[in-house]
Design a protein around this motif. Sequence first.
Motif: not given
Length: 158
Positions: A48, A115, A117-119, A121-122, A125
């Motif tokens: 990250p 995006q 990878q960073d989130h 749970e979303d 994406c």
Amino acid sequence: MNAGYSNSKSLFNFVACDRSQSGSKLKSSVWTCVEEVRGHEAYLRTGPHYDFEHYKQLVHEITQAFSGISKEVLEIKGRLRELDQADLCEHIEKLQSKEKQKLELTAKLQLAKQQAQDHPEDEGCLEGIQEIKHEIIKNKEALSEIMQDFKYDSEECD
């Protein structure tokens, strides 16, 4: 106008000559794209805490390569205008527009992957990534069609 390109039969030879002279640079640009994809994948692996400076340098180098190719394309387009080949110039303009769109879509895809990878749970994406990939496929199909039209029209000049 260069006397060597004064008749329509010479047009195809002219375009072929320009293609062969630019061949190594175009091959280089293809490899540049491959490096860019690998570079973005490597960049994502640094998350990250992303190594943005290294990635920014890679993007700069790729931008310079594409700028050189763009200048060559503009020179070819100028020569075609001198030969009164408006149809071929129009194809080149369409190609440039679609290539620009392809680069924009690629950047959009890279941001969407980051995006995702960073989130993780979303789920939106992942849907966004698939939509962008679909747009890229449509763009590549349009590019292929324009290239076919260019080839057909340039062969008519023989």
